[in-house]
Design a protein around this motif. Sequence first.
Motif, PDB file in Angstrom:
ATOM      1  N   VAL A 196       0.809  -1.116  -0.176  1.00 46.77           N
ATOM      2  CA  VAL A 196       0.000   0.010  -0.101  1.00 46.77           C
ATOM      3  C   VAL A 196       0.947   1.020   0.142  1.00 46.77           C
ATOM      4  CG1 VAL A 196      -1.551   1.385   1.351  1.00 46.77           C
ATOM      5  CG2 VAL A 196      -2.108  -1.145   1.042  1.00 46.77           C
ATOM      6  N   ALA A 197       1.992   1.384   0.696  1.00 46.25           N
ATOM      7  CA  ALA A 197       2.908   2.215   0.736  1.00 46.25           C
ATOM      8  C   ALA A 197       3.316   2.803  -0.649  1.00 46.25           C
ATOM      9  CB  ALA A 197       4.108   1.994   1.639  1.00 46.25           C
ATOM     10  N   TRP A 198       3.913   1.383  -1.187  1.00 45.27           N
ATOM     11  CA  TRP A 198       4.464   1.842  -2.382  1.00 45.27           C
ATOM     12  C   TRP A 198       3.218   2.297  -3.759  1.00 45.27           C
ATOM     13  CZ3 TRP A 198       8.674   1.892  -5.105  1.00 45.27           C
ATOM     14  CH2 TRP A 198       9.985   1.168  -4.582  1.00 45.27           C
ATOM     15  N   VAL A 199       2.097   1.807  -3.544  1.00 48.06           N
ATOM     16  CA  VAL A 199       1.177   2.291  -4.311  1.00 48.06           C
ATOM     17  C   VAL A 199       0.897   3.578  -4.105  1.00 48.06           C
ATOM     18  CG1 VAL A 199      -1.345   2.112  -4.952  1.00 48.06           C
ATOM     19  CG2 VAL A 199       0.060  -0.071  -4.855  1.00 48.06           C
ATOM     20  N   ALA A 200       0.717   4.110  -2.809  1.00 45.94           N
ATOM     21  CA  ALA A 200       0.238   5.306  -2.207  1.00 45.94           C
ATOM     22  C   ALA A 200       1.434   6.693  -3.015  1.00 45.94           C
ATOM     23  CB  ALA A 200      -0.014   5.639  -0.871  1.00 45.94           C
ATOM     24  N   ILE A 201       2.861   6.020  -2.558  1.00 48.86           N
ATOM     25  CA  ILE A 201       4.121   6.904  -3.023  1.00 48.86           C
ATOM     26  C   ILE A 201       4.255   6.997  -4.437  1.00 48.86           C
ATOM     27  CG2 ILE A 201       6.506   7.280  -2.723  1.00 48.86           C
ATOM     28  CD1 ILE A 201       5.942   6.133   0.360  1.00 48.86           C
ATOM     29  N   VAL A 202       4.105   5.961  -5.361  1.00 52.15           N
ATOM     30  CA  VAL A 202       4.398   6.065  -6.981  1.00 52.15           C
ATOM     31  C   VAL A 202       3.038   6.670  -7.342  1.00 52.15           C
ATOM     32  CG1 VAL A 202       4.216   4.700  -8.779  1.00 52.15           C
ATOM     33  CG2 VAL A 202       5.791   3.930  -6.765  1.00 52.15           C
ATOM     34  N   PHE A 203       1.710   6.676  -6.772  1.00 52.12           N
ATOM     35  CA  PHE A 203       0.819   7.681  -7.229  1.00 52.12           C
ATOM     36  C   PHE A 203       1.024   8.881  -7.025  1.00 52.12           C
ATOM     37  CE2 PHE A 203      -3.355   9.591  -6.984  1.00 52.12           C
ATOM     38  CZ  PHE A 203      -3.981   9.271  -7.998  1.00 52.12           C
ATOM     39  N   GLU A 204       1.608   9.127  -5.708  1.00 54.22           N
ATOM     40  CA  GLU A 204       1.982  10.551  -5.555  1.00 54.22           C
ATOM     41  C   GLU A 204       2.726  11.282  -6.261  1.00 54.22           C
ATOM     42  OE1 GLU A 204       4.490  12.913  -1.880  1.00 54.22           O
ATOM     43  OE2 GLU A 204       3.996  10.617  -1.755  1.00 54.22           O
ATOM     44  N   LEU A 205       3.972  10.406  -6.826  1.00 52.21           N
ATOM     45  CA  LEU A 205       4.940  11.017  -7.561  1.00 52.21           C
ATOM     46  C   LEU A 205       4.258  11.178  -8.947  1.00 52.21           C
ATOM     47  CD1 LEU A 205       7.957  11.790  -8.367  1.00 52.21           C
ATOM     48  CD2 LEU A 205       8.022   9.247  -8.543  1.00 52.21           C
ATOM     49  N   ALA A 206       3.332  10.181  -9.393  1.00 53.67           N
ATOM     50  CA  ALA A 206       3.073  10.486 -10.691  1.00 53.67           C
ATOM     51  C   ALA A 206       1.751  12.027 -10.912  1.00 53.67           C
ATOM     52  CB  ALA A 206       1.931   9.218 -10.942  1.00 53.67           C
ATOM     53  N   GLY A 207       1.299  11.789  -9.706  1.00 46.65           N
ATOM     54  CA  GLY A 207       0.412  13.159  -9.451  1.00 46.65           C
ATOM     55  C   GLY A 207       1.009  14.324  -9.496  1.00 46.65           C
ATOM     56  N   VAL A 208       2.023  14.294  -8.687  1.00 43.83           N
ATOM     57  CA  VAL A 208       2.840  15.659  -8.755  1.00 43.83           C
ATOM     58  C   VAL A 208       3.500  16.006 -10.066  1.00 43.83           C
ATOM     59  CG1 VAL A 208       5.189  14.961  -7.757  1.00 43.83           C
ATOM     60  CG2 VAL A 208       3.964  17.116  -7.315  1.00 43.83           C
ATOM     61  N   LEU A 209       4.040  14.930 -10.837  1.00 47.74           N
ATOM     62  CA  LEU A 209       4.599  15.173 -12.221  1.00 47.74           C
ATOM     63  C   LEU A 209       3.284  15.527 -12.850  1.00 47.74           C
ATOM     64  CD1 LEU A 209       7.083  12.244 -12.139  1.00 47.74           C
ATOM     65  CD2 LEU A 209       7.505  14.611 -11.871  1.00 47.74           C
ATOM     66  N   VAL A 210       2.514  14.770 -13.062  1.00 42.78           N
ATOM     67  CA  VAL A 210       1.217  15.251 -14.213  1.00 42.78           C
ATOM     68  C   VAL A 210       0.771  16.488 -13.842  1.00 42.78           C
ATOM     69  CG1 VAL A 210      -0.905  14.528 -14.901  1.00 42.78           C
ATOM     70  CG2 VAL A 210       0.797  12.549 -14.452  1.00 42.78           C
ATOM     71  N   VAL A 211       0.271  16.491 -12.642  1.00 43.15           N
ATOM     72  CA  VAL A 211      -0.283  18.102 -12.216  1.00 43.15           C
ATOM     73  C   VAL A 211       0.747  19.222 -12.589  1.00 43.15           C
ATOM     74  CG1 VAL A 211      -1.344  19.339 -10.487  1.00 43.15           C
ATOM     75  CG2 VAL A 211      -2.068  17.035 -10.973  1.00 43.15           C
ATOM     76  N   GLY A 212       1.685  18.854 -12.002  1.00 41.25           N
ATOM     77  CA  GLY A 212       2.893  19.952 -12.183  1.00 41.25           C
ATOM     78  C   GLY A 212       3.199  20.568 -13.607  1.00 41.25           C
ATOM     79  N   SER A 213       3.265  19.448 -14.465  1.00 42.29           N
ATOM     80  CA  SER A 213       3.439  19.344 -15.890  1.00 42.29           C
ATOM     81  C   SER A 213       2.272  20.333 -16.422  1.00 42.29           C
ATOM     82  CB  SER A 213       3.672  18.257 -16.697  1.00 42.29           C
ATOM     83  OG  SER A 213       4.747  17.685 -16.181  1.00 42.29           O
ATOM     84  N   LEU A 214       0.933  19.585 -16.318  1.00 40.54           N
ATOM     85  CA  LEU A 214      -0.159  20.436 -16.650  1.00 40.54           C
ATOM     86  C   LEU A 214      -0.521  21.806 -16.271  1.00 40.54           C
ATOM     87  CD1 LEU A 214      -2.679  17.582 -16.411  1.00 40.54           C
ATOM     88  CD2 LEU A 214      -1.874  18.472 -18.491  1.00 40.54           C
ATOM     89  N   SER A 215       0.051  21.959 -15.199  1.00 31.94           N
ATOM     90  CA  SER A 215      -0.161  23.489 -14.468  1.00 31.94           C
ATOM     91  C   SER A 215       0.832  24.423 -15.151  1.00 31.94           C
ATOM     92  CB  SER A 215       0.083  23.466 -13.136  1.00 31.94           C
ATOM     93  OG  SER A 215       1.453  23.136 -12.758  1.00 31.94           O
ATOM     94  N   ILE A 216       1.804  23.809 -15.895  1.00 32.33           N
ATOM     95  CA  ILE A 216       2.643  24.747 -16.396  1.00 32.33           C
ATOM     96  C   ILE A 216       2.493  24.910 -18.033  1.00 32.33           C
ATOM     97  CG2 ILE A 216       5.272  25.011 -17.609  1.00 32.33           C
ATOM     98  CD1 ILE A 216       6.259  23.699 -14.901  1.00 32.33           C
TER      99      ILE A 216
END
Length: 148
Positions: A75-95
């Motif tokens: 569960v920790a792996w899934v949550a943290i990898v999802f978090e990294l994907a989220g910050v990369l996707v949302v960060g890119s989209l916001s730019i």
Amino acid sequence: MSATVPTSRMTGIGRVLVIVYAVMALAATGRSFVQIFRQFDEAPLAYALSALAAGVYILATLALVLANRRGWYAVAWVAIVFELAGVLVVGSLSIFFPELFPHDTVWSMFGRGYLFIPLVLPVFGIWWLRTHRPAREAEAALPVEASA
């Protein structure tokens, strides 16, 4: 002879990691709560993403604390990898598509509003998970049997 599950407590960098995740969980939860109840109609996508980020930080905090128990490490792996994907996707989209985010989310501009901690934190989380596998710790905790 039965093998025992190690009951080692988290120490050092693991504790710091959990504390930072807990602080991010509180900050993201507070932010999303205020945004959703005060001005949700102004930026529903941004505020929903802030709430999602809060949920991910809560889950990651809990999973890291319980990572030595069956299933929680995954569960920790899934949550943290999802978090990294989220910050990369949302960060890119916001730019590249700022019109999607008229107001910032926790992960906008790669977490700029949080001193880029949302970008760096999952990298440390992944590092910690890779270096603190429950099986590896269980092997280290097993007593060496003397030959008869």
